[in-house]
Write a protein that holds these residues in place. Structure first.
Motif, PDB file in Angstrom:
ATOM      1  N   GLU A   1       0.618  -1.348  -0.396  1.00 28.43           N
ATOM      2  CA  GLU A   1      -0.253   0.145  -0.035  1.00 28.43           C
ATOM      3  C   GLU A   1       0.917   1.282  -0.314  1.00 28.43           C
ATOM      4  O   GLU A   1       0.230   2.682  -0.926  1.00 28.43           O
ATOM      5  N   GLY A   2       2.251   1.593   0.873  1.00 28.22           N
ATOM      6  CA  GLY A   2       2.979   2.294   0.526  1.00 28.22           C
ATOM      7  C   GLY A   2       3.497   2.779  -1.079  1.00 28.22           C
ATOM      8  O   GLY A   2       3.640   3.586  -0.884  1.00 28.22           O
ATOM      9  N   ILE A   3       3.790   1.509  -1.400  1.00 28.11           N
ATOM     10  CA  ILE A   3       4.366   1.771  -2.667  1.00 28.11           C
ATOM     11  C   ILE A   3       3.482   2.159  -3.581  1.00 28.11           C
ATOM     12  O   ILE A   3       3.458   3.333  -4.684  1.00 28.11           O
TER      13      ILE A   3
ATOM     14  N   GLN B   1       0.185  11.544  -5.063  1.00 33.47           N
ATOM     15  CA  GLN B   1      -1.000  10.851  -6.447  1.00 33.47           C
ATOM     16  C   GLN B   1       0.255   9.370  -6.133  1.00 33.47           C
ATOM     17  O   GLN B   1       0.773   9.307  -6.484  1.00 33.47           O
ATOM     18  N   GLN B   2      -1.268   8.723  -7.048  1.00 33.85           N
ATOM     19  CA  GLN B   2      -0.579   7.060  -7.128  1.00 33.85           C
ATOM     20  C   GLN B   2      -0.189   6.701  -8.493  1.00 33.85           C
ATOM     21  O   GLN B   2       0.454   7.773  -9.496  1.00 33.85           O
ATOM     22  N   PRO B   3       1.184   5.885  -8.182  1.00 32.85           N
ATOM     23  CA  PRO B   3       1.769   5.856  -9.457  1.00 32.85           C
ATOM     24  C   PRO B   3       1.557   5.500 -10.825  1.00 32.85           C
ATOM     25  O   PRO B   3       0.334   4.674 -10.351  1.00 32.85           O
ATOM     26  N   SER B   4       1.849   5.371 -11.279  1.00 33.10           N
ATOM     27  CA  SER B   4       1.600   4.187 -12.441  1.00 33.10           C
ATOM     28  C   SER B   4       2.322   3.130 -12.639  1.00 33.10           C
ATOM     29  O   SER B   4       2.526   2.392 -11.797  1.00 33.10           O
TER      30      SER B   4
ATOM     31  N   PHE C   1       5.214   1.581 -10.530  1.00 31.00           N
ATOM     32  CA  PHE C   1       5.174   0.570  -8.755  1.00 31.00           C
ATOM     33  C   PHE C   1       5.570  -1.000  -9.106  1.00 31.00           C
ATOM     34  O   PHE C   1       6.405  -1.068  -8.331  1.00 31.00           O
ATOM     35  N   GLU C   2       5.800  -1.402 -10.081  1.00 27.80           N
ATOM     36  CA  GLU C   2       6.357  -2.787 -10.398  1.00 27.80           C
ATOM     37  C   GLU C   2       8.101  -2.603 -10.177  1.00 27.80           C
ATOM     38  O   GLU C   2       8.346  -3.169  -9.658  1.00 27.80           O
ATOM     39  N   ASN C   3       8.031  -1.062 -10.816  1.00 28.39           N
ATOM     40  CA  ASN C   3       9.723  -1.426 -10.910  1.00 28.39           C
ATOM     41  C   ASN C   3      10.335  -1.023  -9.143  1.00 28.39           C
ATOM     42  O   ASN C   3      11.185  -1.240  -9.091  1.00 28.39           O
TER      43      ASN C   3
END
Length: 365
Positions: free
Chosen positions: A168-170, A184-187, A191-193
């Motif tokens: 959730e932090g990522i 803002q949420q990452p792309s 997120f995967e990176n």
């Protein structure tokens, strides 16, 4: 003089500063946590040169690049690059494939008296490396899943464990319909990176990795299929908290601390938060059913008024209890019935915290 590198493992383990010279649109789509974007070409220039390359070949694209590169533009680029290099003399630069843009940037820097190495293969090679590592680590790292009903304090427990991954932090989201944070949420790519880099770092030493039980989506970020598969077979620790304690924790996190997200807004923070809560409740309206939704919306509206009037959040507790019992708990219990993983331990938040504090309890692979 430092040389160009293809040692991706070292780059990511050491959080090496990276100078990304791709266009802004490429950077926004996906990049790396330690990268800063100082593009050689802006989005329009990149599109023009890309079209020329496709239609007329590499040399025509190079010639157009030189035409577009006025002295003013080049001076601006060099100013940004020099500033980055002054701050991060041990970093590297990269473009998409480690090709024309990287070599052109190096050429301009050399003419200015600066030798700065690049990443061979560029973004594409680093991204492929991280995808491969993500699959490898999900298959090889021993995971232990912290599970429990909404509001049990799973994320807090995760953050108390050194060898853990905070999904959730990522994702910068708490994972529910009400889970928006101030960031803002990452792309999906970012997120995967970040997830892959965190797992790569943890793989450098032995021991289990503690991770929170999550559904497929955390906000708009999707858990990679390989991680979902690993979590479905990993042993679990169950946190079993009374519904009242869970409701109090949720009110603290989503209401009392949630007000901070609206500091500086035109409306009073309590009013802005109240509007967001009702909007989020409406998103699950169909699943609640018309009558139950109406009752919860009225209770929520009353709690919003109380918060605005007296800054008292206690009125939200019965609303949250109803949401947990009538919606979230039932969904989670249905999922748990299908799970057949080994349960290593079960107990209250404090009991699980004590169990986790004894590192000998963590299974070794």
């Amino acid at each position: 003089m430092r040389t160009d590198t293809a040692d991706f493992t070292k780059l990511f383990l050491e959080d090496t500063p990276l100078l990304d010279v791709r266009a802004p649109v490429e950077f926004t789509r996906g990049a790396f946590p330690s990268a800063d974007n100082h593009p050689l070409l802006d989005d329009c220039q990149r599109e023009l040169i890309g079209t020329t390359y496709k239609n007329n070949g590499q040399q025509a694209a190079i010639n157009l690049g030189w035409e577009l590169a006025s002295e003013e533009i080049l001076a601006t680029r060099l100013t940004y690059w020099k500033s980055f290099i002054d701050h991060y003399p041990d970093g590297y630069l990269y473009c998409f494939r480690g090709g024309l843009r990287s070599r052109f940037a190096q050429k301009l820097l050399r003419e200015a008296g600066i030798d700065y190495p690049m990443v061979k293969g560029g973004y594409k090679a680093m991204r492929s490396f991280l995808l491969s590592e993500l699959e490898k680590q999900c298959e090889n790292l021993p995971l232990m899943v912290i599970a429990g009903h909404t509001g049990s304090g799973k994320t807090e427990l995760i953050n108390l464990v050194q060898r853990s991954v905070d999904l959730e932090g990522i994702a910068k989201h708490r994972g529910s319909s009400f889970g928006r944070t101030n960031s803002q949420q990452p792309s999906q790519i970012n997120f995967e990176n970040k997830l892959s880099i965190d797992l790569l770092k943890l793989s450098q030493s032995p021991g289990s990795v503690v991770i929170e039980d999550e559904s497929r989506l955390i906000g708009r970020c999707a858990l990679p299929h390989v991680l979902q598969a690993a979590m479905k077979t990993a042993p679990r620790v169950l946190v079993e908290e009374p519904v009242e304690a869970r409701a109090q924790r949720i009110v603290r996190d989503y209401i009392s601390e949630g007000l901070n997200r609206f500091t500086g807004s035109e409306k009073p923070p309590a009013e802005s938060l109240g509007e967001e809560l009702r909007f989020n409740l409406n998103k699950i309206r169909k699943r609640l059913g018309g009558l139950r939704y109406k009752q919860l919306d009225e209770a929520l509206n009353s709690a919003n008024r109380e918060l605005l009037k007296s800054n008292n959040s206690e009125a939200y507790i019965p609303v949250v209890i109803s949401l947990l019992q009538d919606y979230y708990d039932g969904s989670y219990d249905h999922i748990m019935k299908k799970a057949n993983q080994e349960i290593l331990f079960r107990g209250t938040y404090k009991e699980v915290q004590q169990w986790l504090s004894d590192s000998s309890q963590l299974p070794q692979k």
